[in-house]
Design a protein around this motif. Structure first.
Motif, PDB file in Angstrom:
ATOM      1  N   MET A 106      35.217  24.241  81.488  1.00 25.92           N
ATOM      2  CA  MET A 106      35.516  22.961  82.105  1.00 25.92           C
ATOM      3  C   MET A 106      35.199  21.872  81.097  1.00 25.92           C
ATOM      4  N   THR A 107      36.158  21.032  80.851  1.00 27.57           N
ATOM      5  CA  THR A 107      35.981  19.994  79.848  1.00 27.57           C
ATOM      6  C   THR A 107      35.534  18.687  80.503  1.00 27.57           C
ATOM      7  N   ILE A 108      35.203  17.752  79.663  1.00 23.78           N
ATOM      8  CA  ILE A 108      34.794  16.433  80.148  1.00 23.78           C
ATOM      9  C   ILE A 108      35.966  15.737  80.840  1.00 23.78           C
ATOM     10  N   ASP A 109      37.175  16.001  80.371  1.00 23.46           N
ATOM     11  CA  ASP A 109      38.358  15.417  81.008  1.00 23.46           C
ATOM     12  C   ASP A 109      38.519  15.913  82.451  1.00 23.46           C
ATOM     13  N   ASP A 110      38.215  17.192  82.670  1.00 25.03           N
ATOM     14  CA  ASP A 110      38.297  17.739  84.027  1.00 25.03           C
ATOM     15  C   ASP A 110      37.272  17.074  84.944  1.00 25.03           C
ATOM     16  N   VAL A 111      36.065  16.915  84.442  1.00 20.46           N
ATOM     17  CA  VAL A 111      35.008  16.279  85.233  1.00 20.46           C
ATOM     18  C   VAL A 111      35.374  14.831  85.534  1.00 20.46           C
ATOM     19  N   THR A 112      35.910  14.147  84.553  1.00 16.81           N
ATOM     20  CA  THR A 112      36.331  12.754  84.747  1.00 16.81           C
ATOM     21  C   THR A 112      37.457  12.657  85.772  1.00 16.81           C
ATOM     22  N   ALA A 113      38.396  13.580  85.716  1.00 17.19           N
ATOM     23  CA  ALA A 113      39.505  13.575  86.675  1.00 17.19           C
ATOM     24  C   ALA A 113      39.004  13.835  88.094  1.00 17.19           C
ATOM     25  N   ILE A 114      38.088  14.782  88.254  1.00 14.17           N
ATOM     26  CA  ILE A 114      37.539  15.080  89.581  1.00 14.17           C
ATOM     27  C   ILE A 114      36.765  13.883  90.113  1.00 14.17           C
ATOM     28  N   ALA A 115      35.938  13.268  89.265  1.00 14.73           N
ATOM     29  CA  ALA A 115      35.160  12.101  89.691  1.00 14.73           C
ATOM     30  C   ALA A 115      36.076  10.927  90.035  1.00 14.73           C
ATOM     31  N   SER A 116      37.116  10.741  89.254  1.00  9.97           N
ATOM     32  CA  SER A 116      38.058   9.655  89.513  1.00  9.97           C
ATOM     33  C   SER A 116      38.779   9.869  90.841  1.00  9.97           C
ATOM     34  N   GLN A 117      39.214  11.094  91.098  1.00 10.63           N
ATOM     35  CA  GLN A 117      39.875  11.396  92.366  1.00 10.63           C
ATOM     36  C   GLN A 117      38.923  11.205  93.545  1.00 10.63           C
ATOM     37  N   ALA A 118      37.666  11.592  93.373  1.00  6.83           N
ATOM     38  CA  ALA A 118      36.687  11.434  94.449  1.00  6.83           C
ATOM     39  C   ALA A 118      36.422   9.960  94.742  1.00  6.83           C
ATOM     40  N   LEU A 119      36.295   9.152  93.712  1.00  6.22           N
ATOM     41  CA  LEU A 119      36.072   7.726  93.922  1.00  6.22           C
ATOM     42  C   LEU A 119      37.281   7.063  94.573  1.00  6.22           C
ATOM     43  N   PHE A 120      38.470   7.457  94.164  1.00 10.65           N
ATOM     44  CA  PHE A 120      39.674   6.904  94.778  1.00 10.65           C
ATOM     45  C   PHE A 120      39.762   7.300  96.254  1.00 10.65           C
ATOM     46  N   LEU A 121      39.368   8.539  96.563  1.00 15.75           N
ATOM     47  CA  LEU A 121      39.368   8.995  97.954  1.00 15.75           C
ATOM     48  C   LEU A 121      38.363   8.199  98.786  1.00 15.75           C
ATOM     49  N   ILE A 122      37.203   7.928  98.234  1.00 17.79           N
ATOM     50  CA  ILE A 122      36.199   7.127  98.934  1.00 17.79           C
ATOM     51  C   ILE A 122      36.744   5.732  99.228  1.00 17.79           C
ATOM     52  N   ILE A 123      37.368   5.121  98.245  1.00 20.40           N
ATOM     53  CA  ILE A 123      37.930   3.781  98.443  1.00 20.40           C
ATOM     54  C   ILE A 123      39.056   3.817  99.467  1.00 20.40           C
ATOM     55  N   LYS A 124      39.924   4.818  99.362  1.00 19.10           N
ATOM     56  CA  LYS A 124      41.071   4.919 100.264  1.00 19.10           C
ATOM     57  C   LYS A 124      40.630   5.148 101.709  1.00 19.10           C
ATOM     58  N   CYS A 125      39.572   5.921 101.912  1.00 18.92           N
ATOM     59  CA  CYS A 125      39.121   6.222 103.278  1.00 18.92           C
ATOM     60  C   CYS A 125      38.261   5.114 103.874  1.00 18.92           C
ATOM     61  N   SER A 126      37.550   4.375 103.037  1.00 19.01           N
ATOM     62  CA  SER A 126      36.673   3.332 103.571  1.00 19.01           C
ATOM     63  C   SER A 126      37.358   1.971 103.668  1.00 19.01           C
ATOM     64  N   ALA A 127      38.446   1.766 102.966  1.00 12.97           N
ATOM     65  CA  ALA A 127      39.118   0.464 102.962  1.00 12.97           C
ATOM     66  C   ALA A 127      39.562  -0.002 104.352  1.00 12.97           C
ATOM     67  N   PRO A 128      40.180   0.844 105.177  1.00 13.48           N
ATOM     68  CA  PRO A 128      40.574   0.346 106.505  1.00 13.48           C
ATOM     69  C   PRO A 128      39.387  -0.116 107.348  1.00 13.48           C
ATOM     70  N   LEU A 129      38.292   0.618 107.297  1.00 13.70           N
ATOM     71  CA  LEU A 129      37.110   0.238 108.072  1.00 13.70           C
ATOM     72  C   LEU A 129      36.517  -1.075 107.566  1.00 13.70           C
ATOM     73  N   LEU A 130      36.467  -1.218 106.258  1.00  9.42           N
ATOM     74  CA  LEU A 130      35.916  -2.450 105.690  1.00  9.42           C
ATOM     75  C   LEU A 130      36.812  -3.650 105.977  1.00  9.42           C
ATOM     76  N   LEU A 131      38.120  -3.453 105.924  1.00  9.09           N
ATOM     77  CA  LEU A 131      39.040  -4.556 106.214  1.00  9.09           C
ATOM     78  C   LEU A 131      38.955  -4.992 107.677  1.00  9.09           C
ATOM     79  N   VAL A 132      38.837  -4.028 108.585  1.00 11.19           N
ATOM     80  CA  VAL A 132      38.699  -4.370 110.006  1.00 11.19           C
ATOM     81  C   VAL A 132      37.392  -5.123 110.226  1.00 11.19           C
ATOM     82  N   SER A 133      36.325  -4.655 109.622  1.00  8.70           N
ATOM     83  CA  SER A 133      35.034  -5.329 109.750  1.00  8.70           C
ATOM     84  C   SER A 133      35.088  -6.743 109.184  1.00  8.70           C
ATOM     85  N   LEU A 134      35.769  -6.904 108.068  1.00 12.14           N
ATOM     86  CA  LEU A 134      35.917  -8.225 107.457  1.00 12.14           C
ATOM     87  C   LEU A 134      36.702  -9.169 108.364  1.00 12.14           C
TER      88      LEU A 134
END
Length: 89
Positions: free
Chosen positions: A1-29
């Motif tokens: 497993m290379t550093i690029d693979d780890v970076t890709a997994i972390a990037s996808q995870a962060l994007f998923l967190i943003i994508k899933c939490s954005a509707p809740l945060l926008l409604v709260s706002l």
């Protein structure tokens, strides 16, 4: 497993967190802004007034979008588990 693979997994995870939490945060706002405007217009200075409408709005949003959020998380986990043999090399 290379550093690029780890970076890709972390990037996808962060994007998923943003994508899933954005509707809740926008409604709260939006609910917080609406209650603040209402408080300003009526000169009500109660600090706890925003708590109940925000909780109700987030609860309703979770009831509506909960299936979609869970589906997104499940798809990401299935992608991770299906590529598990590539990660342990």
């Amino acid at each position: 497993m290379t550093i690029d693979d780890v970076t890709a997994i972390a990037s996808q995870a962060l994007f998923l967190i943003i994508k899933c939490s954005a509707p809740l945060l926008l409604v709260s706002l939006c609910v917080g802004l609406a209650v603040s405007i209402f408080q300003t217009a009526t000169s009500i200075q109660e600090q706890t007034l925003t708590f109940v409408p925000k909780v109700l709005a987030i609860f309703i949003t979770l009831m509506i979008l909960g299936h979609w959020i869970l589906t997104q998380i499940i798809e990401y986990m299935q992608m991770l588990w299906s590529n598990f043999s590539l990660y342990i090399r």
